[in-house]
Design a protein around this motif. Structure first.
Motif, PDB file in Angstrom:
ATOM      1  N   TRP A 107     -10.492  45.154   6.895  1.00  0.00           N
ATOM      2  CA  TRP A 107     -11.866  45.284   6.394  1.00  0.00           C
ATOM      3  C   TRP A 107     -12.766  46.051   7.343  1.00  0.00           C
ATOM      4  CZ3 TRP A 107     -14.307  42.313   2.225  1.00  0.00           C
ATOM      5  CH2 TRP A 107     -13.366  41.788   1.352  1.00  0.00           C
ATOM      6  N   ALA A 108     -12.398  46.146   8.616  1.00  0.00           N
ATOM      7  CA  ALA A 108     -13.269  46.795   9.598  1.00  0.00           C
ATOM      8  C   ALA A 108     -12.411  47.421  10.692  1.00  0.00           C
ATOM      9  CB  ALA A 108     -14.230  45.780  10.199  1.00  0.00           C
ATOM     10  N   THR A 109     -13.027  48.281  11.470  1.00  0.00           N
ATOM     11  CA  THR A 109     -12.339  48.916  12.580  1.00  0.00           C
ATOM     12  C   THR A 109     -13.344  49.129  13.709  1.00  0.00           C
ATOM     13  OG1 THR A 109     -10.857  50.720  13.190  1.00  0.00           O
ATOM     14  CG2 THR A 109     -12.744  51.294  11.805  1.00  0.00           C
ATOM     15  N   THR A 110     -12.853  49.539  14.843  1.00  0.00           N
ATOM     16  CA  THR A 110     -13.705  49.777  16.000  1.00  0.00           C
ATOM     17  C   THR A 110     -13.801  51.275  16.261  1.00  0.00           C
ATOM     18  OG1 THR A 110     -13.000  47.695  16.972  1.00  0.00           O
ATOM     19  CG2 THR A 110     -14.031  49.270  18.449  1.00  0.00           C
ATOM     20  N   ALA A 111     -15.021  51.755  16.463  1.00  0.00           N
ATOM     21  CA  ALA A 111     -15.249  53.159  16.796  1.00  0.00           C
ATOM     22  C   ALA A 111     -15.582  53.263  18.277  1.00  0.00           C
ATOM     23  CB  ALA A 111     -16.396  53.723  15.965  1.00  0.00           C
ATOM     24  N   HIS A 112     -15.118  54.333  18.890  1.00  0.00           N
ATOM     25  CA  HIS A 112     -15.384  54.585  20.310  1.00  0.00           C
ATOM     26  C   HIS A 112     -16.177  55.876  20.429  1.00  0.00           C
ATOM     27  CE1 HIS A 112     -12.467  51.489  21.474  1.00  0.00           C
ATOM     28  NE2 HIS A 112     -11.792  51.920  20.434  1.00  0.00           N
ATOM     29  N   GLN A 113     -17.187  55.860  21.271  1.00  0.00           N
ATOM     30  CA  GLN A 113     -18.013  57.049  21.450  1.00  0.00           C
ATOM     31  C   GLN A 113     -17.301  58.102  22.290  1.00  0.00           C
ATOM     32  OE1 GLN A 113     -21.866  56.222  23.098  1.00  0.00           O
ATOM     33  NE2 GLN A 113     -22.510  58.348  23.002  1.00  0.00           N
ATOM     34  N   HIS A 114     -16.448  57.675  23.212  1.00  0.00           N
ATOM     35  CA  HIS A 114     -15.783  58.609  24.115  1.00  0.00           C
ATOM     36  C   HIS A 114     -14.274  58.547  23.932  1.00  0.00           C
ATOM     37  CE1 HIS A 114     -19.601  59.226  26.094  1.00  0.00           C
ATOM     38  NE2 HIS A 114     -19.750  57.906  26.151  1.00  0.00           N
ATOM     39  N   LYS A 115     -13.645  59.714  23.871  1.00  0.00           N
ATOM     40  CA  LYS A 115     -12.201  59.798  23.655  1.00  0.00           C
ATOM     41  C   LYS A 115     -11.420  59.122  24.778  1.00  0.00           C
ATOM     42  CE  LYS A 115      -8.567  63.090  22.363  1.00  0.00           C
ATOM     43  NZ  LYS A 115      -7.484  62.392  22.962  1.00  0.00           N
ATOM     44  N   ASP A 116     -11.864  59.261  26.018  1.00  0.00           N
ATOM     45  CA  ASP A 116     -11.119  58.665  27.121  1.00  0.00           C
ATOM     46  C   ASP A 116     -11.095  57.140  27.020  1.00  0.00           C
ATOM     47  OD1 ASP A 116     -13.851  58.653  27.700  1.00  0.00           O
ATOM     48  OD2 ASP A 116     -13.543  58.825  29.865  1.00  0.00           O
ATOM     49  N   LYS A 117     -12.158  56.530  26.530  1.00  0.00           N
ATOM     50  CA  LYS A 117     -12.174  55.081  26.333  1.00  0.00           C
ATOM     51  C   LYS A 117     -11.196  54.674  25.239  1.00  0.00           C
ATOM     52  CE  LYS A 117     -13.561  50.855  26.671  1.00  0.00           C
ATOM     53  NZ  LYS A 117     -13.030  49.997  27.717  1.00  0.00           N
ATOM     54  N   ALA A 118     -11.181  55.422  24.136  1.00  0.00           N
ATOM     55  CA  ALA A 118     -10.235  55.139  23.054  1.00  0.00           C
ATOM     56  C   ALA A 118      -8.798  55.313  23.543  1.00  0.00           C
ATOM     57  CB  ALA A 118     -10.510  56.047  21.862  1.00  0.00           C
ATOM     58  N   ASP A 119      -8.554  56.340  24.367  1.00  0.00           N
ATOM     59  CA  ASP A 119      -7.218  56.540  24.939  1.00  0.00           C
ATOM     60  C   ASP A 119      -6.814  55.360  25.814  1.00  0.00           C
ATOM     61  OD1 ASP A 119      -6.696  59.028  23.743  1.00  0.00           O
ATOM     62  OD2 ASP A 119      -7.653  60.127  25.390  1.00  0.00           O
ATOM     63  N   ASP A 120      -7.757  54.837  26.599  1.00  0.00           N
ATOM     64  CA  ASP A 120      -7.474  53.671  27.450  1.00  0.00           C
ATOM     65  C   ASP A 120      -7.130  52.444  26.606  1.00  0.00           C
ATOM     66  OD1 ASP A 120      -7.960  55.168  29.715  1.00  0.00           O
ATOM     67  OD2 ASP A 120      -9.991  54.374  30.017  1.00  0.00           O
ATOM     68  N   VAL A 121      -7.897  52.210  25.547  1.00  0.00           N
ATOM     69  CA  VAL A 121      -7.635  51.067  24.670  1.00  0.00           C
ATOM     70  C   VAL A 121      -6.272  51.210  24.019  1.00  0.00           C
ATOM     71  CG1 VAL A 121      -8.394  49.870  22.576  1.00  0.00           C
ATOM     72  CG2 VAL A 121     -10.071  50.585  24.276  1.00  0.00           C
ATOM     73  N   LEU A 122      -5.939  52.404  23.557  1.00  0.00           N
ATOM     74  CA  LEU A 122      -4.638  52.647  22.936  1.00  0.00           C
ATOM     75  C   LEU A 122      -3.506  52.413  23.935  1.00  0.00           C
ATOM     76  CD1 LEU A 122      -2.837  53.587  20.619  1.00  0.00           C
ATOM     77  CD2 LEU A 122      -3.281  55.941  21.326  1.00  0.00           C
ATOM     78  N   ALA A 123      -3.681  52.865  25.155  1.00  0.00           N
ATOM     79  CA  ALA A 123      -2.644  52.694  26.173  1.00  0.00           C
ATOM     80  C   ALA A 123      -2.388  51.224  26.481  1.00  0.00           C
ATOM     81  CB  ALA A 123      -3.040  53.442  27.442  1.00  0.00           C
ATOM     82  N   ASN A 124      -3.402  50.376  26.321  1.00  0.00           N
ATOM     83  CA  ASN A 124      -3.265  48.954  26.627  1.00  0.00           C
ATOM     84  C   ASN A 124      -2.949  48.086  25.413  1.00  0.00           C
ATOM     85  OD1 ASN A 124      -3.770  49.120  29.449  1.00  0.00           O
ATOM     86  ND2 ASN A 124      -5.924  49.494  28.974  1.00  0.00           N
ATOM     87  N   MET A 125      -2.782  48.700  24.253  1.00  0.00           N
ATOM     88  CA  MET A 125      -2.465  47.945  23.033  1.00  0.00           C
ATOM     89  C   MET A 125      -1.024  47.458  23.048  1.00  0.00           C
ATOM     90  SD  MET A 125      -4.216  49.982  19.837  1.00  0.00           S
ATOM     91  CE  MET A 125      -3.044  49.262  18.718  1.00  0.00           C
ATOM     92  N   ASP A 126      -0.800  46.335  22.376  1.00  0.00           N
ATOM     93  CA  ASP A 126       0.560  45.842  22.168  1.00  0.00           C
ATOM     94  C   ASP A 126       1.149  46.607  20.985  1.00  0.00           C
ATOM     95  OD1 ASP A 126       2.912  44.457  21.833  1.00  0.00           O
ATOM     96  OD2 ASP A 126       1.969  42.659  21.006  1.00  0.00           O
TER      97      ASP A 126
END
Length: 72
Positions: A16-35
């Motif tokens: 139903w929802a998702t998270t948006a990131h303002q900066h690509k490097d932050k989104a890359d960090d979150v992706l790298a730490n995802m299970d």
């Protein structure tokens, strides 16, 4: 805005929802730490690909006035 996508989709049909990131490097960090491990109930499904995808957000009225005729 940047989103972490599964199989190039921002929102899955069961989400139903998702998270948006303002900066690509932050989104890359979150992706790298995802299970991203494969769960036992998903072993017979095609593998899921995760990626960071960038989008321009456009106000609804601007979309209706200019872009709607060019959208699928």
């Amino acid at each position: 805005m940047y989103f972490i996508c599964e199989n190039k989709q921002v929102i899955q049909p069961n989400i139903w929802a998702t998270t948006a990131h303002q900066h690509k490097d932050k989104a890359d960090d979150v992706l790298a730490n995802m299970d991203k491990s494969v769960k036992m109930w998903d072993v017979n499904k095609p593998p899921i690909t995760h990626s960071v995808e960038g989008f321009y957000l456009v106000h609804e009225r601007l979309f209706d006035a200019i872009l709607k005729e060019h959208a699928k």
